[in-house]
Write a protein that holds these residues in place. Sequence first.
Motif, PDB file in Angstrom:
ATOM      1  N   UNK A  37      81.498  26.914  57.820  1.00  0.00           N
ATOM      2  CA  UNK A  37      81.533  27.818  56.663  1.00  0.00           C
ATOM      3  C   UNK A  37      80.162  27.838  55.996  1.00  0.00           C
ATOM      4  N   UNK A  38      79.611  26.637  55.779  1.00  0.00           N
ATOM      5  CA  UNK A  38      78.304  26.551  55.108  1.00  0.00           C
ATOM      6  C   UNK A  38      77.243  27.290  55.919  1.00  0.00           C
ATOM      7  N   UNK A  39      77.259  27.102  57.223  1.00  0.00           N
ATOM      8  CA  UNK A  39      76.242  27.784  58.039  1.00  0.00           C
ATOM      9  C   UNK A  39      76.383  29.309  57.938  1.00  0.00           C
ATOM     10  N   UNK A  40      77.631  29.767  58.037  1.00  0.00           N
ATOM     11  CA  UNK A  40      77.866  31.217  57.980  1.00  0.00           C
ATOM     12  C   UNK A  40      77.359  31.805  56.672  1.00  0.00           C
ATOM     13  N   UNK A  41      77.495  31.053  55.583  1.00  0.00           N
ATOM     14  CA  UNK A  41      77.058  31.549  54.272  1.00  0.00           C
ATOM     15  C   UNK A  41      75.542  31.468  54.126  1.00  0.00           C
ATOM     16  N   UNK A  42      74.980  30.339  54.525  1.00  0.00           N
ATOM     17  CA  UNK A  42      73.522  30.164  54.367  1.00  0.00           C
ATOM     18  C   UNK A  42      72.782  31.235  55.167  1.00  0.00           C
ATOM     19  N   UNK A  43      73.302  31.524  56.347  1.00  0.00           N
ATOM     20  CA  UNK A  43      72.616  32.527  57.172  1.00  0.00           C
ATOM     21  C   UNK A  43      72.688  33.920  56.555  1.00  0.00           C
ATOM     22  N   UNK A  44      73.572  34.095  55.603  1.00  0.00           N
ATOM     23  CA  UNK A  44      73.649  35.396  54.913  1.00  0.00           C
ATOM     24  C   UNK A  44      73.058  35.309  53.511  1.00  0.00           C
ATOM     25  N   UNK A  45      72.273  34.296  53.265  1.00  0.00           N
ATOM     26  CA  UNK A  45      71.513  34.228  52.019  1.00  0.00           C
ATOM     27  C   UNK A  45      72.191  33.499  50.872  1.00  0.00           C
ATOM     28  N   UNK A  46      73.360  32.922  51.090  1.00  0.00           N
ATOM     29  CA  UNK A  46      74.018  32.180  50.006  1.00  0.00           C
ATOM     30  C   UNK A  46      73.293  30.831  49.834  1.00  0.00           C
ATOM     31  N   UNK A  47      73.052  30.462  48.591  1.00  0.00           N
ATOM     32  CA  UNK A  47      72.331  29.206  48.360  1.00  0.00           C
ATOM     33  C   UNK A  47      73.135  28.219  47.514  1.00  0.00           C
ATOM     34  N   UNK A  48      73.991  28.746  46.643  1.00  0.00           N
ATOM     35  CA  UNK A  48      74.720  27.862  45.722  1.00  0.00           C
ATOM     36  C   UNK A  48      75.998  27.366  46.409  1.00  0.00           C
ATOM     37  N   UNK A  49      75.843  26.349  47.218  1.00  0.00           N
ATOM     38  CA  UNK A  49      76.967  25.834  48.012  1.00  0.00           C
ATOM     39  C   UNK A  49      77.067  24.324  47.817  1.00  0.00           C
ATOM     40  N   UNK A  50      78.278  23.859  47.583  1.00  0.00           N
ATOM     41  CA  UNK A  50      78.504  22.402  47.530  1.00  0.00           C
ATOM     42  C   UNK A  50      79.648  22.090  48.489  1.00  0.00           C
ATOM     43  N   UNK A  51      79.515  20.992  49.205  1.00  0.00           N
ATOM     44  CA  UNK A  51      80.614  20.556  50.081  1.00  0.00           C
ATOM     45  C   UNK A  51      81.134  19.229  49.527  1.00  0.00           C
ATOM     46  N   UNK A  52      82.395  19.221  49.109  1.00  0.00           N
ATOM     47  CA  UNK A  52      82.986  17.996  48.550  1.00  0.00           C
ATOM     48  C   UNK A  52      83.791  17.299  49.641  1.00  0.00           C
ATOM     49  N   UNK A 220      77.131  17.742  68.470  1.00  0.00           N
ATOM     50  CA  UNK A 220      77.274  19.177  68.174  1.00  0.00           C
ATOM     51  C   UNK A 220      76.775  19.532  66.763  1.00  0.00           C
ATOM     52  N   UNK A 221      76.939  18.596  65.818  1.00  0.00           N
ATOM     53  CA  UNK A 221      76.500  18.906  64.448  1.00  0.00           C
ATOM     54  C   UNK A 221      74.996  19.230  64.410  1.00  0.00           C
ATOM     55  N   UNK A 222      74.234  18.652  65.344  1.00  0.00           N
ATOM     56  CA  UNK A 222      72.794  18.972  65.380  1.00  0.00           C
ATOM     57  C   UNK A 222      72.576  20.457  65.641  1.00  0.00           C
ATOM     58  N   UNK A 223      73.432  21.030  66.500  1.00  0.00           N
ATOM     59  CA  UNK A 223      73.267  22.453  66.824  1.00  0.00           C
ATOM     60  C   UNK A 223      73.911  23.335  65.753  1.00  0.00           C
ATOM     61  N   UNK A 224      75.007  22.839  65.199  1.00  0.00           N
ATOM     62  CA  UNK A 224      75.685  23.617  64.155  1.00  0.00           C
ATOM     63  C   UNK A 224      74.795  23.744  62.916  1.00  0.00           C
ATOM     64  N   UNK A 225      74.074  22.684  62.603  1.00  0.00           N
ATOM     65  CA  UNK A 225      73.217  22.715  61.403  1.00  0.00           C
ATOM     66  C   UNK A 225      71.809  23.198  61.729  1.00  0.00           C
TER      67      UNK A 225
END
Length: 497
Positions: A37-52, A220-225
Motif C-alpha cells: 500500500x505504501x509503495x503504491x501511494x508513494x509512487x503516486x506522490x503521497x508523502x504523509x504516510x504512517x505505518x502503525x 522480497x522486501x528489498x524489491x518491494x521497497x
Amino acid sequence: MWSCYVIILSLLSIAANAQSDDKSVIIIGAGLSGYATARGLIEKGFTDIKILEALGRTGGRIYSVPFSDGFVDLGAQWCHGQTGNIIYEMTSPHFTFGSTAFETVDPYFRLSNGILPEQDLYVALYGAGYKIIHGIDKGVAPNVPFGELFMQKFNALLATTYPDADPEVVKLVKAELVKQVMGFFAANSWNDISPTVNYEEEKATGDQHCTWKKQGFHTFFNYLTKKAPNPAENLNIDAKVILNKVVTNIQYNKNDANSKVTVTCADDTKYTASHVVFTPSLGYLKAHYKTLFTPALDATDPKAIEIESRGVGNLGKFFMQFSNPFWALGTDPFLGIEGMWLEEDKQTAIRDGREWLLGIVAVYAVDNFPDILEVFLAGDYVRTFENTDNEKIIADVTWWLETFAPYMKPVPRPLAVQKTKWMTNEFFLGSYSYPSMAEERNKVRTSHLAAPIVNVDTKPIVLFAGEATDSKYPSMAHGAVNSGFRAAKEIVNYYLP
Ligand SMILES: Cc1cc2nc3c(=O)[nH]c(=O)nc-3n(C[C@H](O)[C@H](O)[C@H](O)COP(=O)(O)OP(=O)(O)OC[C@H]3O[C@@H](n4cnc5c(N)ncnc54)[C@H](O)[C@@H]3O)c2cc1C
C-alpha cells in the motif's frame, strides 16, 4: 462589513479545500500488504504516510530468521507460481529462485510400526488422489464440501481403476490425502472447505514451490521497497513504520465529508488521517472487529458476514539443525516422509501424551540446507504444538523419526531448533484464510471484506487490504501484495480529476 464577510467566507473555503486535499494516510500493519500500500501511494506522490505496527518488527507473516548458514522462514516459505505471481515477477529479473525436490520426487510412505511397505500402490493411489485434489473441476455442484466431493471422485476412481486395492492401504492413503489438503488450505477440516469458492479463486502458473534458497522470503522486501536492485531508488518505506503500536480503535464519520479518521492505540496515543488502510489478518479481525470500529460494523453488513464466514486455518513448522545429515545415510534419500498411523499406534501416541504428532503432514529435508529437517503440521493439533516447550517437541519428534524410520536410530540431538507460533500469537490468530462452506452458504466473498468504507463524498476513508481481501490469490503472499496495491489505487483514484 460586506467585504469582511466575503474575506471570512473565502478563508473558510480555502480551509475546506485544504482539508479535502489532505492526502494523509495511516496504514495499520507492516506486513506485505501494508508495505505494498505504501509503495503504491508513494509512487503516486503521497508523502504523509504512517505505518502503525503492533510488533517490534516488520514483515508480519513474512518472518525469515537466521538459522544454520542462512535464513529459514517461519511464515511464507515458497513463491507459489511464476506467471501471475507479482512477487515472482518483481523479483525474478534480479534473483534466481531455486526449486524444491518434492516437486519431482515421490514421498516415502512409512508406517508407524517402522515398516517401509511396498511403495507402488501407495504412490499410485496417492498420486491419483493428489491429482483429484488439485483438479476438482470448476463445474462443482453447489454446497458440496471439498472432502465429500473428493471422496465421490476418489471412490469412483478406485472402482474403475483399482478395484482390488487392499482396503487397508486405501484407508491409509486417504488419511494422508486428508493431511495434504489440511496442509494446503491450513483448514481444520476438509469438509469446511468450499470447492465452489476455491475454484473462483486463481492460481499463478509455473513452479508452485520456488524457493528463496538460503536467503529467506524477507529478501522480497528489498524489491518491494526498491532498496534493490538500485539503492538510489529506495522508497524509504521503513522510515514510515512506527513499531509497537497496537491499534485498538478506528473512529470514522461517514456523514461529515471533512472529518478525519482517528486511530487509537493501546498506549493511548491517537493518530488522525484522511484515509486509514487496515491490513491485519482475518484471524485478528474475527477476534476484534466488533470493537475495532466506531461506529461498529453492522452485523448484517456483508463485510461483517464475510469476516465471520471465511475460514482461518493453522500451520505449524519446526526446523531442526543437525551436525550431519544422518537421514541421507539410510536406506532412502529421505526427501519426504509421509508417516501413516496404524490405529493401535495412534492410540498409544495419544495415551503417551504425544497426540500433537498426529498433526504432522510430513517431515522433509529443506532444500539448499543439507543440515536442516523441517516438520510440517496442520489443523487443530497446531495449538498443542505451539503450547508445548521445545524440549518436549524435540523428544517427540525424535520418537516420531525413530518410530517411522527406525534405521535412523539413534537420532542425534539437534544443534538448534526454530518453532512457529501463528495460531496463538494474538496479532495473527491463525496462519492464513481459506475458502469456506460458510462463505458459499452466506453468499459472501473476499471482495466484501475488501470494499472500503466511504463517506458522503464517496471518499474511501477506511480501506481494507491483506491476503484475505484479495479476490484472485487470497491466502497467498502474492495476494497480500496485490491487495496492498489495490488499496493504494482506491485512494489514488479518488483524487483523480
Ligand atoms: C506458516 C505460514 C506459511 C505460509 N506459507 C506461505 C507460502 O509458502 N507461500 C505464500 O505465498 N504464502 C504463504 N503464507 C501466507 C503469507 O505469509 C500471507 O498471505 C502474507 O504474508 C500475509 O500478508 P498480510 O500483509 O496480508 O498480513 P500480515 O503479514 O499478517 O501483516 C499484518 C500486520 O498487521 C500487524 N497487526 C496485527 N494487529 C495489529 C494491530 N492491532 N495494530 C497494529 N498492527 C497490527 C501484524 O503484526 C502484521 O505485521 C504462509 C503463512 C504462514 C503463517
